[in-house]
Design a protein around this motif. Structure first.
Motif, mmCIF file in Angstrom:
data_model
loop_
_atom_site.group_PDB
_atom_site.id
_atom_site.type_symbol
_atom_site.label_atom_id
_atom_site.label_comp_id
_atom_site.label_asym_id
_atom_site.label_seq_id
_atom_site.Cartn_x
_atom_site.Cartn_y
_atom_site.Cartn_z
ATOM 1 N N THR A 1 25.568 -35.799 28.864
ATOM 2 C CA THR A 1 24.730 -36.989 28.775
ATOM 3 C C THR A 1 25.596 -38.213 28.527
ATOM 4 O O THR A 1 26.153 -38.365 27.436
ATOM 5 C CB THR A 1 23.703 -36.860 27.622
ATOM 6 N N ASN A 2 25.716 -39.069 29.539
ATOM 7 C CA ASN A 2 26.406 -40.361 29.396
ATOM 8 C C ASN A 2 27.716 -40.279 28.617
ATOM 9 O O ASN A 2 27.926 -41.000 27.654
ATOM 10 C CB ASN A 2 25.471 -41.389 28.759
ATOM 11 N N LEU B 1 31.248 -39.083 34.291
ATOM 12 C CA LEU B 1 32.358 -38.347 34.901
ATOM 13 C C LEU B 1 32.651 -39.021 36.236
ATOM 14 O O LEU B 1 31.729 -39.353 36.980
ATOM 15 C CB LEU B 1 31.982 -36.884 35.123
ATOM 16 N N TYR B 2 33.916 -39.224 36.543
ATOM 17 C CA TYR B 2 34.322 -39.958 37.747
ATOM 18 C C TYR B 2 35.154 -39.036 38.635
ATOM 19 O O TYR B 2 36.100 -38.413 38.173
ATOM 20 C CB TYR B 2 35.138 -41.174 37.321
ATOM 21 N N LEU C 1 23.535 -38.856 39.542
ATOM 22 C CA LEU C 1 24.825 -39.277 40.085
ATOM 23 C C LEU C 1 24.677 -40.366 41.132
ATOM 24 O O LEU C 1 23.585 -40.663 41.596
ATOM 25 C CB LEU C 1 25.573 -38.085 40.675
ATOM 26 N N GLU C 2 25.815 -40.944 41.509
ATOM 27 C CA GLU C 2 25.881 -41.808 42.685
ATOM 28 C C GLU C 2 27.202 -41.545 43.390
ATOM 29 O O GLU C 2 28.181 -41.122 42.772
ATOM 30 C CB GLU C 2 25.714 -43.288 42.330
ATOM 31 N N TYR D 1 30.109 -40.899 40.658
ATOM 32 C CA TYR D 1 29.864 -41.077 39.233
ATOM 33 C C TYR D 1 28.755 -40.117 38.817
ATOM 34 O O TYR D 1 27.672 -40.133 39.384
ATOM 35 C CB TYR D 1 29.425 -42.512 38.940
ATOM 36 N N VAL D 2 29.035 -39.278 37.808
ATOM 37 C CA VAL D 2 28.061 -38.317 37.305
ATOM 38 C C VAL D 2 27.686 -38.746 35.891
ATOM 39 O O VAL D 2 28.537 -38.774 34.996
ATOM 40 C CB VAL D 2 28.628 -36.887 37.296
#
Length: 194
Positions: free
Chosen positions: A49-50, A80-81, A115-116, A187-188
Motif C-alpha cells: 500500500t503506497n 514500486l517503479y 498501477l499505471e 508505477y505500482v
C-alpha cells in the motif's frame, strides 16, 4: 480470524450474513463499540500500500537482457517503479518483481493491482508490456505461471487477475518487458487480494 466454538479456537475462512433470507459471504465485518464502528473481520489482504509492504515478505527482482536493453526497479516511497526499454530490432529487456516468499492464496479469488504504465515516447514506438502473474516459480523468463494478464499503456487504474481456481502457495509477480523499440515507466501503487 478465529472464533471459540465449544471451548476450541477455530480459524474461519469466510464470514456469512443473512441478507433478505439468503446467506451471503461478506468480505468485511464491522461492529459498533461505544458508538464507534470498528472493523473486526476482513477478507481483503493488503500486500502493498503506497510504499509500504504489509506482508512479511518483501519484493525481490529478476532481470533479463538479450543485448542492448535497459531495465531498473525501485521502491520510491509511495510506489514500486519498473522501467524497461529496448532500442533494437530484435531482443528484449525485462525486469520482474516478485514477493520473495510464497503466499497461500487458497481463500482468495482475485488479485488487484493499482498501477499505471506510461510509454517513454521519443524513439520508442510503444510501451513495454506489463504482465501480472501468480506462479510457483519466480526467477525464469517469461514464466507466465498459473494465471497471468497482459497490459500495454494504462492510465492509473486497478486491474484484476482471477485466481479463484488456484490453491496453495504462489509468488505474486509483476513484470515489465520491452522489445523492438518499446519502453515505459510503470508505477505500482497498491496490491491486494480478496
Amino acid at each position: 480470524m478465529q472464533v471459540n466454538i465449544g471451548g476450541i479456537w477455530k480459524t474461519i475462512n469466510a464470514l456469512q450474513c443473512n441478507i433478505g433470507g439468503v446467506w451471503k459471504t461478506i468480505k468485511s465485518g464491522f461492529c459498533n463499540i461505544a458508538g464507534v464502528w470498528k472493523q473486526f473481520y476482513s477478507k481483503i489482504f493488503q500486500i502493498y500500500t503506497n510504499g509500504v509492504s504489509n506482508y512479511s515478505s518483501w519484493f525481490k527482482s529478476y532481470s533479463w537482457d538479450s543485448g542492448s536493453g535497459n531495465y531498473s526497479w525501485s521502491n520510491n516511497g509511495s510506489y514500486l517503479y519498473l522501467k524497461t526499454s529496448w532500442t533494437g530490432e530484435s531482443g528484449y529487456a525485462a525486469v520482474k518483481i516478485s514477493l520473495s516468499s510464497l503466499l497461500d492464496v487458497t481463500n482468495y479469488s482475485t488479485l488487484h493491482v493499482d498501477l499505471e504504465n506510461v510509454g517513454l515516447g521519443g524513439v520508442y514506438t510503444g510501451p513495454a508490456t506489463i504482465t501480472i502473474s501468480v506462479g510457483t516459480t519466480n526467477n525464469t523468463y517469461p514464466d507466465l505461471g498459473l494465471a497471468h494478464a497482459y497490459y500495454g499503456t494504462l492510465s492509473r487504474q486497478t486491474v484484476t487477475l482471477d485466481i479463484s481456481s488456484i490453491t496453495g502457495n504462489v509468488y505474486i509477480m509483476i513484470m515489465s518487458d520491452s522489445s523492438q523499440f518499446q519502453g515505459s515507466n510503470a508505477y505500482v501503487y497498491n496490491i491486494w487480494l480478496d
